[in-house]
Design a protein around this motif. Structure first.
Motif, PDB file in Angstrom:
ATOM      1  N   SER A  30       0.659  -1.232  -0.178  1.00 45.59           N
ATOM      2  CA  SER A  30       0.003   0.121  -0.017  1.00 45.59           C
ATOM      3  C   SER A  30       0.839   1.336   0.157  1.00 45.59           C
ATOM      4  CB  SER A  30      -0.841   0.071   1.089  1.00 45.59           C
ATOM      5  OG  SER A  30      -0.155  -0.113   2.326  1.00 45.59           O
ATOM      6  N   HIS A  31       2.273   1.064  -0.088  1.00 44.82           N
ATOM      7  CA  HIS A  31       3.010   2.294  -0.271  1.00 44.82           C
ATOM      8  C   HIS A  31       3.649   2.281  -1.545  1.00 44.82           C
ATOM      9  CE1 HIS A  31       2.937   2.895   4.396  1.00 44.82           C
ATOM     10  NE2 HIS A  31       2.421   1.698   4.279  1.00 44.82           N
ATOM     11  N   VAL A  32       3.865   3.505  -1.923  1.00 44.29           N
ATOM     12  CA  VAL A  32       4.261   3.574  -3.367  1.00 44.29           C
ATOM     13  C   VAL A  32       5.214   4.838  -3.526  1.00 44.29           C
ATOM     14  CG1 VAL A  32       3.715   4.278  -5.734  1.00 44.29           C
ATOM     15  CG2 VAL A  32       2.225   2.518  -4.869  1.00 44.29           C
ATOM     16  N   TYR A  33       6.177   4.655  -4.222  1.00 46.49           N
ATOM     17  CA  TYR A  33       7.322   5.643  -4.301  1.00 46.49           C
ATOM     18  C   TYR A  33       7.569   5.789  -5.782  1.00 46.49           C
ATOM     19  CZ  TYR A  33       7.851   3.813   0.526  1.00 46.49           C
ATOM     20  OH  TYR A  33       7.462   3.151   1.579  1.00 46.49           O
ATOM     21  N   GLY A  42      22.335   8.115 -10.552  1.00 45.46           N
ATOM     22  CA  GLY A  42      21.436   7.267  -9.637  1.00 45.46           C
ATOM     23  C   GLY A  42      20.002   7.581  -9.547  1.00 45.46           C
ATOM     24  N   LEU A  43      19.247   7.213  -8.659  1.00 50.55           N
ATOM     25  CA  LEU A  43      17.847   7.472  -8.864  1.00 50.55           C
ATOM     26  C   LEU A  43      17.565   8.407  -7.716  1.00 50.55           C
ATOM     27  CD1 LEU A  43      17.994   4.299  -9.630  1.00 50.55           C
ATOM     28  CD2 LEU A  43      15.762   4.119  -8.881  1.00 50.55           C
ATOM     29  N   LYS A  44      16.673   9.310  -8.023  1.00 51.16           N
ATOM     30  CA  LYS A  44      16.357  10.509  -7.176  1.00 51.16           C
ATOM     31  C   LYS A  44      14.929  10.535  -6.968  1.00 51.16           C
ATOM     32  CE  LYS A  44      20.436  12.512  -8.099  1.00 51.16           C
ATOM     33  NZ  LYS A  44      21.505  11.696  -7.881  1.00 51.16           N
ATOM     34  N   PHE A  45      14.827  10.734  -5.602  1.00 53.39           N
ATOM     35  CA  PHE A  45      13.358  10.427  -4.877  1.00 53.39           C
ATOM     36  C   PHE A  45      12.642  11.561  -5.434  1.00 53.39           C
ATOM     37  CE2 PHE A  45      10.049   9.582  -1.816  1.00 53.39           C
ATOM     38  CZ  PHE A  45       9.563  10.972  -1.340  1.00 53.39           C
ATOM     39  N   MET A  46      11.372  11.244  -5.757  1.00 52.67           N
ATOM     40  CA  MET A  46      10.520  12.248  -5.984  1.00 52.67           C
ATOM     41  C   MET A  46       9.175  12.297  -5.163  1.00 52.67           C
ATOM     42  SD  MET A  46       9.828  11.474 -10.242  1.00 52.67           S
ATOM     43  CE  MET A  46       9.232  13.398 -10.416  1.00 52.67           C
ATOM     44  N   VAL A  47       8.389  11.019  -5.035  1.00 52.16           N
ATOM     45  CA  VAL A  47       7.407  11.468  -4.096  1.00 52.16           C
ATOM     46  C   VAL A  47       6.919  10.073  -3.532  1.00 52.16           C
ATOM     47  CG1 VAL A  47       5.897  10.867  -6.139  1.00 52.16           C
ATOM     48  CG2 VAL A  47       4.832  12.230  -3.997  1.00 52.16           C
ATOM     49  N   TYR A  48       6.580   9.882  -2.476  1.00 52.31           N
ATOM     50  CA  TYR A  48       5.866   8.899  -1.520  1.00 52.31           C
ATOM     51  C   TYR A  48       4.724   8.905  -1.052  1.00 52.31           C
ATOM     52  CZ  TYR A  48       5.441   6.076   2.865  1.00 52.31           C
ATOM     53  OH  TYR A  48       5.257   5.386   3.997  1.00 52.31           O
ATOM     54  N   LEU A  49       3.611   7.733  -1.471  1.00 50.09           N
ATOM     55  CA  LEU A  49       2.211   8.161  -1.484  1.00 50.09           C
ATOM     56  C   LEU A  49       1.821   6.625  -0.838  1.00 50.09           C
ATOM     57  CD1 LEU A  49       2.692   8.366  -4.912  1.00 50.09           C
ATOM     58  CD2 LEU A  49       0.933   9.876  -4.168  1.00 50.09           C
ATOM     59  N   GLN A  50       0.781   6.808  -0.053  1.00 46.60           N
ATOM     60  CA  GLN A  50       0.008   5.697   0.531  1.00 46.60           C
ATOM     61  C   GLN A  50      -1.279   5.959  -0.201  1.00 46.60           C
ATOM     62  OE1 GLN A  50      -0.253   4.896   4.786  1.00 46.60           O
ATOM     63  NE2 GLN A  50       1.899   5.793   5.100  1.00 46.60           N
ATOM     64  N   LYS A  51      -2.183   4.741  -0.051  1.00 44.39           N
ATOM     65  CA  LYS A  51      -3.506   4.867  -0.793  1.00 44.39           C
ATOM     66  C   LYS A  51      -4.016   6.179  -0.344  1.00 44.39           C
ATOM     67  CE  LYS A  51      -4.639   1.153  -2.853  1.00 44.39           C
ATOM     68  NZ  LYS A  51      -4.748   0.761  -4.252  1.00 44.39           N
ATOM     69  N   GLU A  52      -4.315   7.070  -1.383  1.00 42.83           N
ATOM     70  CA  GLU A  52      -5.101   8.330  -1.190  1.00 42.83           C
ATOM     71  C   GLU A  52      -4.490   9.402  -0.452  1.00 42.83           C
ATOM     72  OE1 GLU A  52      -9.809   7.692  -1.132  1.00 42.83           O
ATOM     73  OE2 GLU A  52      -9.113   6.182   0.322  1.00 42.83           O
ATOM     74  N   ASN A  53      -3.285   9.353  -0.007  1.00 43.90           N
ATOM     75  CA  ASN A  53      -2.384  10.117   0.606  1.00 43.90           C
ATOM     76  C   ASN A  53      -1.021  10.470   0.112  1.00 43.90           C
ATOM     77  OD1 ASN A  53      -4.349  10.956   2.688  1.00 43.90           O
ATOM     78  ND2 ASN A  53      -3.893   9.069   3.472  1.00 43.90           N
ATOM     79  N   ILE A  54      -0.790  11.870   0.186  1.00 48.90           N
ATOM     80  CA  ILE A  54       0.845  12.027  -0.281  1.00 48.90           C
ATOM     81  C   ILE A  54       1.600  11.984   0.881  1.00 48.90           C
ATOM     82  CG2 ILE A  54       2.263  13.670  -1.546  1.00 48.90           C
ATOM     83  CD1 ILE A  54       0.197  14.403  -3.442  1.00 48.90           C
ATOM     84  N   ILE A  55       2.588  11.337   1.138  1.00 48.30           N
ATOM     85  CA  ILE A  55       3.137  11.588   2.501  1.00 48.30           C
ATOM     86  C   ILE A  55       4.443  12.302   2.393  1.00 48.30           C
ATOM     87  CG2 ILE A  55       4.512  10.053   4.316  1.00 48.30           C
ATOM     88  CD1 ILE A  55       1.241   9.505   3.770  1.00 48.30           C
TER      89      ILE A  55
END
Lengths: 115, 111
Positions: A30-33, A42-55
């Motif tokens: 249920s956690h998506v990045y 390398g990979l650069k972080f953009m966004v972290y989300l849970q269901k229906e929420n931006i964390i």
């Protein structure tokens, strides 16, 4: 058990168009990045989300970029009015818990080319 | 922001040789991960480390979480051609939610 699924694998857009990238996490996750990778970097972080929420969206540009992870369906990374500098590989990862407690499993990415 | 220095940037070795690569950070991490990426694919997790001083093996791969929590290394023993690829370290901060990646080590193995 299917892995993280991303589509399309390749996406070509002209400058000014919109790009929509989709990510279906692994079953039970249920956690998506979202991460971005420029060539030979390398990979650069953009966004972290849970269901229906931006964390955490601290790695995402303030303009033109948005992300969602609805209750039903895949997570979507949306880039409006694309520019050549948006050309990159965009990777999605998922985990069953928060990023701090379990390693991430990545999809095979969407390679965006802006012409 | 956090920075990870990964070295070497590239390595060219003969099949059968051992390989070592490492990462150092400017701050403490509470998790270190090592990934391998093949061309056109996403990163694949190789080893996860959760405790300072931890030494973990996965087949011919061995990785260690540095005691200072600011570094980690990955060793590959008896390399084979399929070890070719880009290896990334990644760290997770004590209180953060993101993974910070190194810039990668490109490994080439000559048969």
């Amino acid at each position: 058990n299917a892995g993280v699924m991303q589509n399309p694998r390749h996406l070509v857009r002209r400058r000014g168009q919109e790009a929509r990238l989709r990510c279906s996490p692994m079953k039970g996750h249920s956690h998506v990045y979202w991460y971005r990778q420029l060539p030979e970097e390398g990979l650069k972080f953009m966004v972290y989300l849970q269901k229906e929420n931006i964390i955490d969206e601290s790695g995402m540009p303030k303009e033109r970029f948005s992300a969602e992870f609805p209750k039903e369906g895949p997570s979507i990374l949306r880039i409006q009015q694309v520019v050549r500098g948006d050309s990159a590989a965009y990777f999605c990862a998922s985990s069953p818990f928060g990023q701090g407690s379990s390693p991430l499993h990545f999809g095979n990415g969407t390679r965006l080319t802006v012409t | 922001g956090q920075q990870l220095n990964q070295s070497p940037q590239s390595m060219f070795i003969q099949e059968g040789e051992d390989v070592s690569m490492n990462c150092t950070s400017s701050s403490i991490f509470n998790t270190w991960l090592w990934y391998k990426q093949d061309p056109g694919e996403g990163p694949v997790l190789l080893i996860a480390l959760y405790k300072a001083g931890e030494l973990t093996s996965n087949g011919r791969l061995t990785a260690q979480f540095g005691i200072t929590r600011k570094d980690s290394f990955l060793n590959i023993s008896a390399s084979i051609p399929s070890d070719v690829g880009i290896y990334f370290c990644a760290g997770q901060e004590t209180s953060g939610s993101r993974l910070t990646f190194g810039e990668g080590t490109q490994l080439t193995v000559n048969p």
